[in-house]
Design an enzyme around this catalytic site. Sequence first.
Site, PDB file in Angstrom:
ATOM      1  N   GLU A   1      -4.464   2.652  -4.388  1.00  0.00           N
ATOM      2  CA  GLU A   1      -3.005   2.643  -4.240  1.00  0.00           C
ATOM      3  C   GLU A   1      -2.521   1.342  -3.603  1.00  0.00           C
ATOM      4  O   GLU A   1      -1.449   1.283  -3.023  1.00  0.00           O
ATOM      5  CB  GLU A   1      -2.545   3.852  -3.413  1.00  0.00           C
ATOM      6  CG  GLU A   1      -2.885   3.807  -1.940  1.00  0.00           C
ATOM      7  CD  GLU A   1      -4.293   4.266  -1.576  1.00  0.00           C
ATOM      8  OE1 GLU A   1      -4.570   4.306  -0.376  1.00  0.00           O
ATOM      9  OE2 GLU A   1      -5.102   4.563  -2.463  1.00  0.00           O
TER      10      GLU A   1
ATOM     11  N   ASN B   1      -1.468  12.930  -3.368  1.00  0.00           N
ATOM     12  CA  ASN B   1      -2.359  13.306  -4.469  1.00  0.00           C
ATOM     13  C   ASN B   1      -2.897  14.721  -4.271  1.00  0.00           C
ATOM     14  O   ASN B   1      -2.976  15.508  -5.219  1.00  0.00           O
ATOM     15  CB  ASN B   1      -3.511  12.300  -4.543  1.00  0.00           C
ATOM     16  CG  ASN B   1      -3.799  11.822  -5.934  1.00  0.00           C
ATOM     17  OD1 ASN B   1      -3.037  12.049  -6.860  1.00  0.00           O
ATOM     18  ND2 ASN B   1      -4.906  11.139  -6.083  1.00  0.00           N
TER      19      ASN B   1
ATOM     20  N   ASP C   1       0.863  -1.173   0.000  1.00  0.00           N
ATOM     21  CA  ASP C   1       0.000   0.000   0.000  1.00  0.00           C
ATOM     22  C   ASP C   1       0.904   1.228   0.000  1.00  0.00           C
ATOM     23  O   ASP C   1       1.912   1.252   0.710  1.00  0.00           O
ATOM     24  CB  ASP C   1      -0.886  -0.022   1.253  1.00  0.00           C
ATOM     25  CG  ASP C   1      -1.845   1.146   1.304  1.00  0.00           C
ATOM     26  OD1 ASP C   1      -2.883   1.076   0.624  1.00  0.00           O
ATOM     27  OD2 ASP C   1      -1.543   2.130   2.010  1.00  0.00           O
ATOM     28  N   ILE C   2       0.576   2.226  -0.795  1.00  0.00           N
ATOM     29  CA  ILE C   2       1.359   3.457  -0.815  1.00  0.00           C
ATOM     30  C   ILE C   2       0.904   4.306   0.369  1.00  0.00           C
ATOM     31  O   ILE C   2      -0.245   4.763   0.405  1.00  0.00           O
ATOM     32  CB  ILE C   2       1.172   4.233  -2.135  1.00  0.00           C
ATOM     33  CG1 ILE C   2       1.549   3.359  -3.332  1.00  0.00           C
ATOM     34  CG2 ILE C   2       1.986   5.521  -2.111  1.00  0.00           C
ATOM     35  CD1 ILE C   2       1.258   4.004  -4.679  1.00  0.00           C
TER      36      ILE C   2
END
Length: 167
Positions: A140, A104, A96-97
């Site tokens: 993500e 963003n 997971d980012i």
Amino acid sequence: FLFKPIRHMIQQMRLVANGDLSIEVDHYGLKDFHELASNFNTMREIVHATMQDLEMMSLMDGLSVIGNRRLFDQTLENVWRSHKRDGESLSLIICDIDFFKQFNDTYGHLEGYECIRKVAHTLTKAIQRPSDLACRYGGEEFTLILPDTPLEGALHVAELIRQLMSQ
């Protein structure tokens, strides 16, 4: 002489129209039948190739250009059944980012898209075997399916991913 070959061709064409793309329409030596059958078979090949392309596209994530959630679900189900039956090891890595929403919001969606593409590229660099699969799970989140991989191998791949991400 004329109607029997036409009926036979129509019957074969109906089978193709109903989805059996393995049928190749026969021709009976007459020039017009040969041309008709050849044209129909060319159309059949185009339809078949297009269907294969669409199937492939339906399994790929357009942004990250790796497998999508659908491919992940299909592959995991198949690999799980096989490995459970054969008693082989299977590893699954989920990534997971962190703080992606903040990234963003700060840098904009275009930079967010580029970030997702770079992560996907890094994941594909980290896997070595054709049976290994990297997928975008959603947003993500990413997954790697590593068939025939014990814990030590999965830890090695995870560490490689960490090193590649820090470069």
